[in-house]
Each structure stands twice: as C-alpha cells, then as structure tokens.
Design a protein around this motif. Sequence first.
Motif, PDB file in Angstrom:
ATOM      1  N   GLY A 365     -22.187 -73.936 -17.674  1.00 14.19           N
ATOM      2  CA  GLY A 365     -21.147 -74.264 -16.720  1.00 14.19           C
ATOM      3  C   GLY A 365     -19.865 -74.622 -17.419  1.00 14.19           C
ATOM      4  N   LYS A 366     -18.848 -74.952 -16.647  1.00 15.28           N
ATOM      5  CA  LYS A 366     -17.566 -75.332 -17.214  1.00 15.28           C
ATOM      6  C   LYS A 366     -17.135 -76.664 -16.636  1.00 15.28           C
ATOM      7  N   LEU A 367     -16.351 -77.377 -17.436  1.00 14.18           N
ATOM      8  CA  LEU A 367     -15.865 -78.670 -16.982  1.00 14.18           C
ATOM      9  C   LEU A 367     -14.902 -78.508 -15.823  1.00 14.18           C
ATOM     10  N   SER A 368     -14.911 -79.523 -14.942  1.00 12.41           N
ATOM     11  CA  SER A 368     -14.014 -79.538 -13.802  1.00 12.41           C
ATOM     12  C   SER A 368     -13.574 -80.968 -13.540  1.00 12.41           C
ATOM     13  N   PRO A 369     -12.380 -81.134 -12.940  1.00  5.66           N
ATOM     14  CA  PRO A 369     -11.993 -82.488 -12.507  1.00  5.66           C
ATOM     15  C   PRO A 369     -13.068 -83.052 -11.580  1.00  5.66           C
ATOM     16  N   GLY A 370     -13.371 -84.329 -11.750  1.00  3.32           N
ATOM     17  CA  GLY A 370     -14.444 -84.949 -10.983  1.00  3.32           C
ATOM     18  C   GLY A 370     -15.736 -85.077 -11.754  1.00  3.32           C
ATOM     19  N   ASP A 371     -15.893 -84.308 -12.868  1.00  8.21           N
ATOM     20  CA  ASP A 371     -17.050 -84.486 -13.745  1.00  8.21           C
ATOM     21  C   ASP A 371     -16.920 -85.827 -14.471  1.00  8.21           C
ATOM     22  N   SER A 372     -18.043 -86.398 -14.876  1.00  2.75           N
ATOM     23  CA  SER A 372     -18.034 -87.682 -15.583  1.00  2.75           C
ATOM     24  C   SER A 372     -18.457 -87.495 -17.027  1.00  2.75           C
ATOM     25  N   VAL A 373     -17.738 -88.156 -17.921  1.00  5.45           N
ATOM     26  CA  VAL A 373     -18.048 -88.084 -19.347  1.00  5.45           C
ATOM     27  C   VAL A 373     -18.227 -89.492 -19.890  1.00  5.45           C
ATOM     28  N   PHE A 390      -8.295 -84.595 -15.109  1.00  7.18           N
ATOM     29  CA  PHE A 390      -7.582 -83.401 -15.582  1.00  7.18           C
ATOM     30  C   PHE A 390      -8.487 -82.634 -16.526  1.00  7.18           C
ATOM     31  N   VAL A 391      -8.602 -81.334 -16.326  1.00  5.54           N
ATOM     32  CA  VAL A 391      -9.357 -80.456 -17.221  1.00  5.54           C
ATOM     33  C   VAL A 391      -8.592 -79.145 -17.332  1.00  5.54           C
ATOM     34  N   GLU A 392      -8.428 -78.688 -18.573  1.00  5.89           N
ATOM     35  CA  GLU A 392      -7.751 -77.404 -18.780  1.00  5.89           C
ATOM     36  C   GLU A 392      -8.361 -76.735 -20.003  1.00  5.89           C
ATOM     37  N   ALA A 393      -8.867 -75.516 -19.817  1.00 11.34           N
ATOM     38  CA  ALA A 393      -9.426 -74.789 -20.946  1.00 11.34           C
ATOM     39  C   ALA A 393      -8.325 -74.458 -21.938  1.00 11.34           C
ATOM     40  N   GLY A 395      -8.252 -71.889 -24.323  1.00 13.13           N
ATOM     41  CA  GLY A 395      -8.730 -70.655 -24.939  1.00 13.13           C
ATOM     42  C   GLY A 395     -10.104 -70.859 -25.509  1.00 13.13           C
ATOM     43  N   ARG A 396     -10.304 -70.397 -26.759  1.00 12.67           N
ATOM     44  CA  ARG A 396     -11.590 -70.591 -27.425  1.00 12.67           C
ATOM     45  C   ARG A 396     -11.574 -71.827 -28.290  1.00 12.67           C
ATOM     46  N   ASN A 397     -10.535 -72.650 -28.120  1.00 16.81           N
ATOM     47  CA  ASN A 397     -10.418 -73.837 -28.956  1.00 16.81           C
ATOM     48  C   ASN A 397     -10.964 -75.096 -28.301  1.00 16.81           C
ATOM     49  N   GLY A 398     -11.375 -75.020 -27.033  1.00 14.92           N
ATOM     50  CA  GLY A 398     -11.959 -76.185 -26.400  1.00 14.92           C
ATOM     51  C   GLY A 398     -11.334 -76.493 -25.065  1.00 14.92           C
ATOM     52  N   TYR A 399     -11.325 -77.788 -24.727  1.00 13.25           N
ATOM     53  CA  TYR A 399     -10.767 -78.266 -23.469  1.00 13.25           C
ATOM     54  C   TYR A 399      -9.741 -79.362 -23.749  1.00 13.25           C
ATOM     55  N   HIS A 400      -8.709 -79.405 -22.897  1.00 11.18           N
ATOM     56  CA  HIS A 400      -7.870 -80.589 -22.785  1.00 11.18           C
ATOM     57  C   HIS A 400      -8.411 -81.386 -21.610  1.00 11.18           C
ATOM     58  N   ILE A 401      -8.684 -82.669 -21.832  1.00 11.24           N
ATOM     59  CA  ILE A 401      -9.218 -83.508 -20.756  1.00 11.24           C
ATOM     60  C   ILE A 401      -8.439 -84.816 -20.696  1.00 11.24           C
ATOM     61  N   SER A 402      -8.493 -85.463 -19.539  1.00  6.65           N
ATOM     62  CA  SER A 402      -7.905 -86.798 -19.410  1.00  6.65           C
ATOM     63  C   SER A 402      -8.793 -87.807 -20.129  1.00  6.65           C
TER      64      SER A 402
END
Length: 735
Positions: A365-373, A390-393, A395-402
């Motif tokens: 799956g992919k990360l989405s706003p509302g997921d808990s870490v 906040f979640v933003e892919a 590219g192939r370098n990972g995710y930007h997250i809040s």
Amino acid sequence: MTMVELLAPAGSPEALDAAIACGADAVYLGLKSFNARMRSANFAYSQFEGALRSLHRMGRRVYVTVNTVFEQREADRVYQLLKYLAALGPDGIIVQDFGILVMAKEFPGLKIHASTQMNIASARGANALSKHGISRVVLARELSIEEIKAVKQSTNTELEVFVHGALCASLSGLCLFSSYLGGKSANRGMCTQACRRLYQTEAGQDGSAPKTGYYFSPCDLSLIGRIGELAEAGVRSFKIEGRMKSAEYVGTVVSAYRQVIDSLGGGENERRHALENARDILRNDFARPKTEYFFSGFPSGKTAETAPGAETADAIFRPGQNGGTGISLGIIVTVKGAGPDRRALVKTAGGASAGANFASGNFAGKLSPGDSVRLHRADDSRRLAHKLTFVEAAGRNGYHISIPEGFDPGDSVYLIQTKAMTRRYPPVIPRDLGAFRRQPGRERAPQLPLETAKQGRTKQGKPEIPEGIFAAVASIEDLYIVQSIRPAGVIVPVNRKTLRALMENNALPFKPCDIIPALDPYFPQEEEPFLAEAAEALEERGCRAFILNNPGHFSLFPKNKSRAKLIAGPWLYTFNSWAAAFTHALGAAAIVTPLENNRQNLEKTIPAPQRREIFVTLFAWPPLFRIKTGPGGLHSFKEFSGNGSSRNEIFSLLNGDGSSVVIPSEPFSIIDKRPFLEAASFRRFILDFSGGTFKGSFPLKKKLYKEVMKAVEEGQPLQGVSRFNWKDGFFQEKE
C-alpha cells in the motif's frame, strides 16, 4: 476435542467492540484499579455494567482482571471491588495476589482464574491453587507443548494459554526492573517496559568498542500455526495479549484466530486454507517480528548475538530491532519547515525508496493523510505516535511526511495504522448508561487475625529455625567464605550442582541442619521429578527448613510425611495479611518479605506478635529480571548500561544453566535499619549474596563479605547502595 474459547483483550470500549464483532467468545478487561494494565483506558463502572449485560445477552463471556498485588492499606478497597463484582456476576476474575483468593471466599459466587503473574508452570502448581478455589490457570508463557501436555495429564484445572501478542523478557511474574527504576512495579500494573530500551554493552576484552542494541526486547508471540496441537493437548482457552493495543489490532488478530479455530473440525484442506488466510491477515497487525517462543523447546536463535538484520528467523531477541511496534518506513533524511508545516523526507534504511518498498514486503500500500506513524529518536530517548496530516511521494526517493518538533535526521519512522484499516464496529455498550449506576460500596474488609505459626524446637530447646542473620549464597564454594564470620544459618539454591555437593560432601563447613535450601520460583513441569527427589533427599540428609517460592513447591513436602519447616519465599509476594494467611494455609511457618516491600506496609501487614516469623532482607543484589535460556545463557557480554538515560544505570548479566539474570551494579541495603527493625520485634534477617541466581555463578568475595558483616555488627550504612522501595514504597499516581 473439548470446545475451546477464543479470549480477546478489551483495553477500551472500542477494542471491546472490535473483539466481539470479529468473533471473540470472551473478553478480559480491567476497571480503574487493581489491574495489570493501569496505563490502558479501562472501563468506568457504568460502562462495565452495560457491557456485561450486553455480552451476556449475546452469549459471550467476560473476565475481569484484578491481577495486581495489593498493600495492607488497600484491603478495604479490594474487598469493596470484590463485593461489587460478586453482585454483578462476571464469568470470572483473573487474580495474581494470593490474598485475593482468601478474601474471595467471602463471595462464593465468584469464579477465580490464576493470572500468568502467579508463575504457574506445573501440575503441582495448578493443583495447589485448585484446592483454594481456582477454577482456571493461565499458564506461564515459557512452557513447551510437551510440558503443557504433561501439565494437563496431571490436573483437572482448566488451562488458558497465551497464543499471540507481546512477550515479557522476564519469566512470568518474576520482574522487578520497572519497580527498581522508580517504584512503577509490574506487579502493580505500572510496568514501564524498561527491558525494551536501547542499552550499551561494555567494551570487549579484545579492545573492541562498546555496542548498542535492544538486547532484552523480545519479538511478539504468534502460535497461529499451533492451535490444533494446543487444542489436542487439552487447552481450554486461547488468549490474545493486547489491552494496550488499538481496536484495529484487536479486530485483525481476533479475526485471524477465529478462522483457524473454526476450521479445527474440518478436513485437512479446510484447515490449511484457513491457516493461510489467517497468516495473510496477521501480516497487517503492525506489530513486532514473530516468534513461537519455547513452544517446540529452545529456538536456535535464542542466544545469537547477531548484527542488525542478520538474526535467525526464530530468534526471540533481536538487538537490531527496536522495542516498539509497527512496520519500518525508514529513516528521516532531511527536515524543513516549522510548526504545522514541518516536513521530513523518509527513506528506507537500505536507501531504497520508501514509496516503493516502505514495508519490507510486510504491507502492500501507500501512505496517505490520516495514517498513523510512530517516531523514534535514534538514541531511544523519545517515542511518539503521530497522525499524518501531509503525505507526498518523492519519486523513488521516498515520502515527504508531516512530523512534529523534536524529531530530526537519523530518527526512525514506523507505520502503526492506516486510515483504510480504521473501522467502526457495532457498539457493545449501550448508548444510554443511565440505568447502570452501581459502584463499589464503602464496607470495611473483615478483620483477618494472623495466627502465629507453630515453631518447632530442637532437642536442646532451641528454635528449629534460629533467630539472627542468615547468609544466602549462589554456590557451595561460597560457604567456605561465609564460615569466616558464621551467621545463624545459610541459604543455598537447589540445583543439580548444589544438590550433589550437599548429598555427597561430608566436609562442608556447615551442618545440614544449618543449611536452608531455597527452591527456584520458576517451577516448570519438566523439573518436577528432580525437585520431588531433591526435597526428600535433603530432608533425609538433615535439612530442617526450606524456602519455597512457588505454590507448587508445598506439595513436595506432604504433611503426613515431612517434618520440615516451610518458609514462604519473597516470590510469593506477601504484601498483605491476607496473602500471609494463604501461605500459612499452604503450610508455611515463616515468611520472607518481598524485596519490593516498604517498611510502612511491612509493619501494617504483620502484627508485632507474628514478626518473629518474618525474614527481612537487609542486603541483596535484586534480580531485576530472569530470562529462560539454553545452557549458554543469553548474551556473551557481562555488563551493560542505559544508553544516555537520566540515571545511566549499570547492570550485570549473570548467565546460568537454563536462565540469565540481570542485577544492578548497586546492591540494595538497609543494614543500618536493623536496630529499628529489632526494636519493632523483627528477629530474622537475610544478607543475600547470591545475585538472585538459582542456577548461575556469582562468586562471593571475602572482602565484601567482611565489610557487610562489619556494617551489620556496627549498624552503619553502606556506601554506594540503593534503598529500592524501602523508604518511598510503590509509585503512587497523584490524585
């Protein structure tokens, strides 16, 4: 095959809803006091009463946890709680304190189950409790399937077994670690999980640098593939751990085990298909790596000190795996912004894209706003759950997250729940709780006068258990040091090595009548033949008294045959007069007060006329926790310390034959309090030089022994020691 029960945790109303909706036959839950998960949400009285009515109408069962020890000052509150529960009629209460067994006799309608904290691992233990009203025993988690079978073959008591969830590093019910570090006792439901912290080892003898790791943080238990074997062994109830877990976790795990249990009566293809489905479901439980623990004996990875990521699949402890739960998303690489706009770039530890493989194959799956870490500082100084805004892919370098303030590059991120998993289950508790208004009353617990145990005397007229100082040691060799300043008696652990020496060596510096053998509190079924033979042989040899640390030990000394004086050891946790009365009912003539005890509670518990029957430990290295291992012990290092913690404590690891023990570098001592204790009518005292090991080596140094004995004689305090809980008692939440 007997009908089996799927028993689920309900640490909150939401988890209760999930457990019932996903197929649990029964739930166990706690109220706001006297339960072993005081940090979970638990249930208000009105919620409990409403849930109980609803569940009974559904044909489901409810067990209430009253599974902590209580102090003498709390006896009235415990009595009020038991009376309240007896009036409402849950299907059972789960208890640890032996005093509750005595108090519960006032309420014959209450069914009592023995908590795993009672450390019952043998048929003798189960049968001893059955005679005092226990109808079900939650077995210690360390048993193999062969031991479980053997227990069931020799008892009619119902057996309950943990099949899934978090494990304790320590043998069941034998942990003092959290209590030692700040009074937050596991026996009081306040464990801080100190074993799951990051620790640093000593430098190697070859000059190698110290290492860090989560050396005492076990994997999670999963016996999903063993349910059929357990059912055939006669286990009545399959228990899932997790009263601190989310509703989503509870629902996921319950649904997996429900499928497997329902397939037990089907054909081979049906059972195989159900197991495959269950394992697929459990891949999304967002917990730690799994182990079958000791189900099949000793797993090959139990002692392996391996590099992170290189542990064997069946290792129990993985030093490279941090102590928290969740699926690894990777490491924070960069951080920008501040406040609500703070963002982090997360990559997997191996440098691969978090977006492509953030779950190491365990979650699709992919990360989405509302997921808990869960965010985890690299130095283990802080862990925090965070819901992503906040979640933003990238590219192939990972995710930007809040991310919140306080976490920076190098810190780890774990996925602990996805928004897609969040479900609303039908509520069990009625919305309108106006009809449920019962609460515990204000009754006083009936007075329980402690009877003075009959003290035998020798032909010379002296007490069979003399008064004075007793020295406890780890080995026979230490007796030659202790003889330099002779105590009133010596205490020696019973194991195969000491038994051989006690039976065969006629030149020991102490006579058998001056030696008190002490039995290991962990009494597994496989040790029953050895201990039965040892008890009889040592009494014939001339040993007059024995220290017993498990309810199953007492039946080794049948009243119609044995004349030995039995002493209830510290691991029977006599924190109140009710528990003391229980040990007397088992046959104890004296009691060793628990190491966690404090002076105020001790004096409230034991009236002055009975204080001569009490042994008070004045000096000891408290065994903070004990781990079941193979012959080689757990790890090769001998010392370790907290990694940057505020106290930076230093601890020692003592490896023995079958177990490893962790002790603090600073011993516990109240030697200077002996004059005050004697003025309060206490007459028997213990200096414990054994390190708490029953099967390991902890050589006594002559210089230390003389120093301690001199301090005893002069009534002077020792330097560099801990008072443990003696002065301040257990940690108390502020009202």
